[in-house]
Design an enzyme around this catalytic site. Structure first.
Site, mmCIF file in Angstrom:
data_model
loop_
_atom_site.group_PDB
_atom_site.id
_atom_site.type_symbol
_atom_site.label_atom_id
_atom_site.label_comp_id
_atom_site.label_asym_id
_atom_site.label_seq_id
_atom_site.Cartn_x
_atom_site.Cartn_y
_atom_site.Cartn_z
ATOM 1 N N PRO A 280 25.894 57.790 45.622
ATOM 2 C CA PRO A 280 27.356 58.245 45.297
ATOM 3 C C PRO A 280 28.558 57.234 46.129
ATOM 4 C CG PRO A 280 27.152 59.510 46.964
ATOM 5 C CD PRO A 280 25.133 59.514 46.951
ATOM 6 N N ARG A 318 42.711 51.513 36.520
ATOM 7 C CA ARG A 318 42.248 52.586 36.322
ATOM 8 C C ARG A 318 42.870 52.838 35.139
ATOM 9 N NH1 ARG A 318 41.106 57.370 37.520
ATOM 10 N NH2 ARG A 318 39.011 57.211 37.075
ATOM 11 N N CYS A 351 53.542 41.585 32.971
ATOM 12 C CA CYS A 351 53.366 41.290 31.939
ATOM 13 C C CYS A 351 52.554 41.685 30.576
ATOM 14 C CB CYS A 351 54.476 39.576 31.554
ATOM 15 S SG CYS A 351 55.152 39.539 32.412
ATOM 16 N N TYR A 379 37.225 52.973 43.382
ATOM 17 C CA TYR A 379 37.718 52.484 41.603
ATOM 18 C C TYR A 379 40.064 51.415 41.702
ATOM 19 C CZ TYR A 379 32.858 53.130 41.323
ATOM 20 O OH TYR A 379 31.901 53.947 41.441
#
Ligand SMILES: *Cc1c(COP(=O)(O)O)cnc(C)c1O
Length: 423
Positions: A280, A318, A351, A379
């Site tokens: 995990p 993400r 940008c 993450y």
């Protein structure tokens, strides 16, 4: 359902507090953008995986989720094993104080240099992804006068029912060895003297919110283990990978304990006495962390309102990468009479039009407010970059009332420290 997916976060006198530390003070003392992790939440996530059993169960923390050496050190002290995907990750685990014999090495592209390093350090197992990798491992191990402990990563061809970008166990994915070719691959591995077969593994995807795909994959794997035994190939461990989902919004993922129990039941039914392993990442760290970011400007337009913040996709990618939904809350609650809630897109300074953290969120917010992006322990910082020559954030670990700086913010000079102007 509790208002926040982070159990050690609560609102006190209209302001957010993590364990015993006010987030407003952290933002003021350490600046933004800033990652903050809760040690109590890490501990809770680790405990959730601890299930009494009739055999060893090794929980291999997947380092890529959050590889700060303080986080690795925390898990090392709990007795964790580690799932790694590069020489850099193995070196980090060792630097964090964990022994090499608790490291497994996954990944489709292990180089000769990485294999030499891992063999010399004496890792627990190579999770092998192809026949070509078997040949390379055999050659390198033989040259070094060693035997490489191996497991074959099986691609069970099950649909993990998660986002296609984080699905890894379908036959069209690049990962693992097709389950229909597994027996032949094991027989081939058994013929190579530089290899020592010790296990079998899979990893079918990430952010899984149901036990069903695990059960399908597990049944397929256990069938293979039986078939291998009939052909005289016996294993020490069975590794059922990572991928357990977490609550970002309203997901209700199975508990870690239910996943472990399902595996134990399957092992007992099959009459297997193998050690069990899991890998995990997200479920151990995602909801132990958040990112603080300050609102620089409010920009109402004819089409929508933007809250422009000081964190961008380089700090937290993400949402830009797979349209992930992460809860965004103002750390200070305004009185409704003072600041009216409106719908905002929360966007950053980079940008690129994909530079957004949240879309169409109802927020009562003013310039200068600090927002918290929740569930940012996994993450997020590991994917941070210096794009736009931005300094990657600092990281803090909160333990009760104590605050540890576990990573300094990048300095300006560090941005080009490794670059050279030709004479
Ligand atoms: C990424 C990865 C994991 C961890 O996945 P999570 O979804 O974070 O639990 C485990 N094993 C392997 C091989 C991986 O690549």
């Amino acid at each position: 359902m509790t208002p926040y997916p982070i159990t050690t976060l609560r609102r006190e006198n209209q302001t957010l507090v993590l364990e015993n530390v006010g987030l407003k003070k952290l933002a003021a003392d350490y600046g933004t953008p800033l990652y903050v992790y809760s040690k109590a939440a890490l501990s809770e996530a680790w405990q959730a995986w601890q299930v009494p059993a009739d055999r060893p169960i090794h929980i291999c923390y997947a380092v890529k989720a959050n590889s700060n050496i303080a986080i690795l050190n925390f898990f090392a002290r709990q007795g964790a094993f580690f799932d790694t995907v590069s020489q850099g990750e193995i070196a980090r685990v060792l630097a964090a104080g964990a022994p090499a014999h608790r490291v497994v090495f996954s990944g489709v592209a292990k180089s000769v240099k990485e294999i030499e390093f891992a063999l010399n350090e004496g890792i627990h197992c190579f999770n092998v992804e192809s026949l070509a990798e078997l040949d390379r491992l055999h050659a390198v191990a033989t040259r070094l006068g060693k035997r490489a402990p191996i497991s074959l990563r099986i691609n069970p061809d099950v649909d993990a029912k998660t986002h296609p970008y984080i699905s890894t166990g379908l036959k069209e994915n690049k990962f693992g060895i097709d389950h229909t070719e597994a027996l032949a691959a094991y027989q081939y591995a058994a013929s190579l003297s530089g290899l020592n077969i010790i296990g079998i593994d899979y990893h079918i995807g990430s952010q899984l919110t149901s036990l069903t795909p695990y059960l399908d994959a597990q049944n397929r794997l256990f069938g293979l283990v039986k078939q291998l035994a009939e052909h005289g190939i016996t294993l020490e461990h069975i590794d059922l990978g990572g991928g357990l989902g977490v609550r970002y919004r309203d997901e209700v993922p199975p508990t870690a304990a239910s996943l472990v129990e399902q595996a134990l039941n399957g092992l007992r039914e099959a009459g297997f006495n193998h050690a069990l392993m899991f890998e995990p990442g997200r479920s151990l760290v995602a909801n132990a962390g958040l990112m603080l970011t300050e609102v620089e400007y409010l920009k109402p337009t004819q089409h929508k309102n933007f809250a422009i913040v000081d964190a961008g996709m380089n700090d937290l990618i993400r949402p830009a990468l797979y349209e992930a939904w992460m809860q965004v809350v103002n750390i200070d609650e305004h009185d409704a009479s003072a600041v009216a809630a409106q719908h905002y897109d929360v966007v950053g300074p980079v940008c690129e039009s994909t530079d957004w953290l949240a879309k169409d969120r109802e927020l009562a917010v003013q310039a200068g407010d600090v927002l918290a992006v929740l569930s940012a322990g996994a993450y997020c910082m590991t994917m941070a970059s210096n794009y736009n020559s931005r300094q990657r954030p600092a990281e803090l670990l909160v333990d009760g009332s104590t605050v540890h700086v576990i990573r300094e913010r990048d300095t300006l000079a560090s941005l080009w420290a490794d670059e050279r102007i030709p004479e």
